[in-house]
Scaffold this motif. Structure first.
Motif, mmCIF file in Angstrom:
data_model
loop_
_atom_site.group_PDB
_atom_site.id
_atom_site.type_symbol
_atom_site.label_atom_id
_atom_site.label_comp_id
_atom_site.label_asym_id
_atom_site.label_seq_id
_atom_site.Cartn_x
_atom_site.Cartn_y
_atom_site.Cartn_z
ATOM 1 N N VAL A 76 0.833 -1.202 0.000
ATOM 2 C CA VAL A 76 0.000 0.000 0.000
ATOM 3 C C VAL A 76 0.865 1.248 0.000
ATOM 4 O O VAL A 76 0.619 2.206 -0.748
ATOM 5 C CB VAL A 76 -0.950 0.003 1.216
ATOM 6 N N ASN A 77 1.915 1.251 0.823
ATOM 7 C CA ASN A 77 2.799 2.420 0.908
ATOM 8 C C ASN A 77 3.569 2.661 -0.384
ATOM 9 O O ASN A 77 4.066 3.775 -0.608
ATOM 10 C CB ASN A 77 3.779 2.251 2.074
ATOM 11 N N GLN A 78 3.687 1.651 -1.212
ATOM 12 C CA GLN A 78 4.325 1.830 -2.507
ATOM 13 C C GLN A 78 3.390 2.503 -3.509
ATOM 14 O O GLN A 78 3.841 3.176 -4.433
ATOM 15 C CB GLN A 78 4.775 0.468 -3.060
ATOM 16 N N VAL A 79 2.092 2.301 -3.306
ATOM 17 C CA VAL A 79 1.088 2.815 -4.238
ATOM 18 C C VAL A 79 0.596 4.213 -3.865
ATOM 19 O O VAL A 79 0.326 5.050 -4.733
ATOM 20 C CB VAL A 79 -0.104 1.834 -4.304
ATOM 21 N N THR A 80 0.465 4.486 -2.566
ATOM 22 C CA THR A 80 -0.208 5.717 -2.147
ATOM 23 C C THR A 80 0.509 7.029 -2.471
ATOM 24 O O THR A 80 -0.180 8.038 -2.662
ATOM 25 C CB THR A 80 -0.522 5.668 -0.637
ATOM 26 N N PRO A 81 1.835 7.096 -2.570
ATOM 27 C CA PRO A 81 2.424 8.404 -2.913
ATOM 28 C C PRO A 81 1.878 8.989 -4.214
ATOM 29 O O PRO A 81 1.509 10.170 -4.268
ATOM 30 C CB PRO A 81 3.921 8.098 -3.009
ATOM 31 N N ALA A 82 1.812 8.174 -5.250
ATOM 32 C CA ALA A 82 1.276 8.658 -6.527
ATOM 33 C C ALA A 82 -0.216 8.946 -6.415
ATOM 34 O O ALA A 82 -0.724 9.931 -6.987
ATOM 35 C CB ALA A 82 1.539 7.620 -7.622
ATOM 36 N N LEU A 83 -0.925 8.101 -5.666
ATOM 37 C CA LEU A 83 -2.367 8.299 -5.485
ATOM 38 C C LEU A 83 -2.651 9.597 -4.749
ATOM 39 O O LEU A 83 -3.500 10.399 -5.176
ATOM 40 C CB LEU A 83 -2.945 7.106 -4.714
ATOM 41 N N PHE A 84 -1.953 9.818 -3.645
ATOM 42 C CA PHE A 84 -2.190 11.010 -2.833
ATOM 43 C C PHE A 84 -1.777 12.292 -3.551
ATOM 44 O O PHE A 84 -2.281 13.373 -3.236
ATOM 45 C CB PHE A 84 -1.448 10.898 -1.498
ATOM 46 N N LYS A 85 -0.862 12.191 -4.480
ATOM 47 C CA LYS A 85 -0.445 13.363 -5.253
ATOM 48 C C LYS A 85 -1.555 13.812 -6.196
ATOM 49 O O LYS A 85 -1.750 15.013 -6.419
ATOM 50 C CB LYS A 85 0.818 13.037 -6.046
#
Length: 279
Positions: A76-85
């Motif tokens: 999840v932590n690998q995916v969320t940076p791009a998602l949260f941006k």
């Protein structure tokens, strides 16, 4: 609480080993005292326990927790940076392009269902709560994609409201500890709440989860290198000999965990320190 539910908490798990017999006549008061002692030991054993999902806002934590279903926090932590941006507000999720979001979420598994939950979550937050997450459990569990476990994660870690998070580790360990004899997560939550002071609920959840990932593994717990050995009715489920148990410890603090249990940290192989903890 239903009397049948309450009574079920005060009988030892049928899967507990023979060594559990010393707790067979344990009173409710005795169990509460033992549970609180174990909670204090866990606090000393896992001073680094924390929510392992990366977030900066309550909405981000809600999204990350929804995504964590059927996958690991690491993924999840690998995916969320791009998602949260791309998605910074509830309105952003409400108006998201479904195909684009599905592409981002694909690595987390069940990406179509998760995309649907996030879009509907954004829509409901915009429609009912001016885009903000509510701070009450009954309101949170009425939101798309948010069950009781997710709601307690949000309350405890984003809003500072004590909550007990019953995941697979917490369910397994509280039964092994003899705190409950129950599989239903909601019943476990209420039964543990009767044993542990409310102020400790959130951190207890993290510490039990860390212990389950690093020491008290599902198939073979490291009983002989566990700081709870003297007060655990399931001691002996895994190897009790120090050398064998030390090899089962996992994670960056594996040698610290061995030392805390009175075991020579040199018995912990380097591979154990580098080994991934149980998801």
């Amino acid at each position: 609480m239903n009397d049948d539910v309450a009574r079920s908490a005060y009988s030892l798990p049928v899967t507990a080993p023979v060594s559990a017999s010393r707790y067979a006549g344990e009173t409710l008061l005795g169990r509460k005292r033992r549970a609180r002692k174990m909670a204090r030991v866990l606090a000393e054993t896992h001073p680094d326990a924390h929510c392992e999902l990366d977030f900066t806002t309550p909405l981000e934590l809600a999204v990350a927790t929804i995504l964590s279903a059927q996958t690991t926090d690491v993924r999840v932590n690998q995916v969320t940076p791009a998602l949260f941006k791309l998605y910074r507000s509830a309105a952003d999720y409400a108006g998201a392009d479904r195909a684009a979001m599905e592409t981002l979420l694909r690595p987390t598994g069940f990406f179509r269902a998760k995309t649907d939950s996030l879009i509907k979550l954004g829509q409901m937050l915009v429609e009912k709560y001016d885009g903000e997450l509510p701070r009450k459990l009954d309101q949170l569990v009425a939101l798309p994609g948010i069950g009781r476990k997710t709601a307690n994660v949000i309350l405890g870690n984003a809003f500072g409201v004590p909550g007990i998070t019953v995941d697979t580790h917490f369910r397994r360990l509280t039964n092994r500890f003899g705190w409950v004899a129950e599989d239903d997560p909601v019943k476990i939550e209420f039964l543990v709440a009767e044993l542990i002071e409310k102020r400790d609920w959130t951190m207890l959840s993290h510490r039990v989860i860390f212990h389950g990932r690093r020491v008290c593994h599902a198939r073979k717990p490291a009983c002989g290198a566990c700081t709870l050995a003297s007060v655990c009715p399931s001691y002996g489920t895994g190897p009790t000999e120090a050398a064998a148990a030390a090899k089962l410890l996992k994670g960056p603090r594996a040698r610290d965990l061995a030392e805390a249990a009175g075991v020579d940290p040199d018995l912990v192989p380097a591979a154990a320190v580098l080994a991934p903890e149980e998801p």
